[in-house]
Design an enzyme around this catalytic site. Structure first.
Site, PDB file in Angstrom:
ATOM      1  N   LYS A  13      87.531  41.171  26.863  1.00 23.57           N
ATOM      2  CA  LYS A  13      88.402  41.210  25.678  1.00 23.57           C
ATOM      3  C   LYS A  13      89.501  42.255  25.812  1.00 23.57           C
ATOM      4  CE  LYS A  13      85.514  41.991  22.294  1.00 23.57           C
ATOM      5  NZ  LYS A  13      84.194  42.012  22.945  1.00 23.57           N
ATOM      6  N   ARG A  88      82.366  42.336  13.120  1.00 20.03           N
ATOM      7  CA  ARG A  88      81.183  42.095  13.952  1.00 20.03           C
ATOM      8  C   ARG A  88      80.083  41.377  13.188  1.00 20.03           C
ATOM      9  NH1 ARG A  88      80.822  45.700  18.733  1.00 20.03           N
ATOM     10  NH2 ARG A  88      82.523  47.185  18.566  1.00 20.03           N
ATOM     11  N   ARG A 122      78.714  47.880  37.967  1.00 17.21           N
ATOM     12  CA  ARG A 122      79.690  48.979  37.908  1.00 17.21           C
ATOM     13  C   ARG A 122      79.083  50.303  38.359  1.00 17.21           C
ATOM     14  NH1 ARG A 122      82.040  48.737  31.894  1.00 17.21           N
ATOM     15  NH2 ARG A 122      83.231  46.804  31.950  1.00 17.21           N
ATOM     16  N   ARG A 155      76.681  54.226  34.522  1.00 12.59           N
ATOM     17  CA  ARG A 155      76.766  54.731  33.146  1.00 12.59           C
ATOM     18  C   ARG A 155      75.663  54.082  32.304  1.00 12.59           C
ATOM     19  NH1 ARG A 155      82.006  53.662  30.287  1.00 12.59           N
ATOM     20  NH2 ARG A 155      81.210  51.605  30.702  1.00 12.59           N
ATOM     21  N   ARG A 166      72.774  44.909  23.903  1.00  9.10           N
ATOM     22  CA  ARG A 166      74.084  44.664  23.264  1.00  9.10           C
ATOM     23  C   ARG A 166      74.364  43.165  23.158  1.00  9.10           C
ATOM     24  NH1 ARG A 166      78.204  47.651  26.701  1.00  9.10           N
ATOM     25  NH2 ARG A 166      79.710  47.207  25.056  1.00  9.10           N
TER      26      ARG A 166
END
Ligand SMILES: [Zn+2]
Length: 210
Positions: A13, A88, A122, A155, A166
């Protein structure tokens, strides 16, 4: 164009918002940023928000919508804006409808497995902050930074269990809003592609800009 961006975390996004800012010459607004600014500027709403955060509570929707209402009155929003990260929930979508008439809602779709692959690969350098990806941009030596030799780290946000949590919050709370906007005839959908440029094409097509 008054646009809402929807989509699971990791669907791209933010990247697509940047393209649309350039293309449409309208600002992107995130409620997280609005809150941080209001708190650091010690505005009335900012101070209220801070008192909730300091006591470990969620900032109430009414307060966030209040900040948003003020922001949308500013000069740079008069030709439209891109809302990223809000609403949301269905309740937030209904509150948003009371303060402004959204034109379109773009949902960027990407399968959970792809999101997990993207986000969990990542790696970030502890030393210089350079970013890597185990599949798309691997470092020459595993877990070691190419440029400074520092150690790479994952992270907390990119840990598989965090991503899964999430995603399930997204599916439970946010995804149902699509039906709400579809019923209003405002929903457009674009499918995330391997290549960012291809996703952009899908996005422009979905919005009728190409
Ligand atoms: Zn480094």
């Amino acid at each position: 164009m008054k646009l809402v961006l929807l989509g699971p975390p990791g669907a791209g996004k933010g990247t697509q918002a940047e393209t649309l800012i350039d293309r449409l010459k309208i600002p992107a607004i995130s409620t997280g940023m609005l809150l941080r600014n209001a708190i650091s500027n010690k505005t009335e709403l900012g101070l209220k928000a801070k008192s909730f955060i300091d006591s470990g509570d969620l900032v109430p929707d009414e307060l966030v919508v209040g900040l948003l209402r003020e922001r949308l009155l500013e000069e740079d929003c008069q030709n439209g804006f891109i809302l990223d990260g809000f609403p949301r929930t269905q309740a937030q979508a209904e509150m948003l409808d009371k303060i402004c008439a959204i034109d379109k809602v773009l949902s960027i779709e990407l399968a959970d497995e792809k999101i997990l692959q993207r986000l969990s690969g990542r790696r970030v350098c502890n030393g210089c902050g350079a970013s890597y990806h185990t599949i798309f941009k691997p470092s020459k030596v595993d877990m070691i930074c190419d440029s400074c030799g520092g150690g790479l780290t994952i992270r907390d946000d990119d840990k598989p269990e965090t991503i899964k949590r999430r995603l399930s919050v997204y599916h439970e709370q946010t995804e149902p809003i699509k039906a709400y906007y579809k019923a209003q005839g405002k929903l457009c959908e674009a499918y995330g592609q391997e290549d960012v440029k291809d996703t952009t094409k899908e996005v422009l097509k979905a919005l009728g800009l190409e």
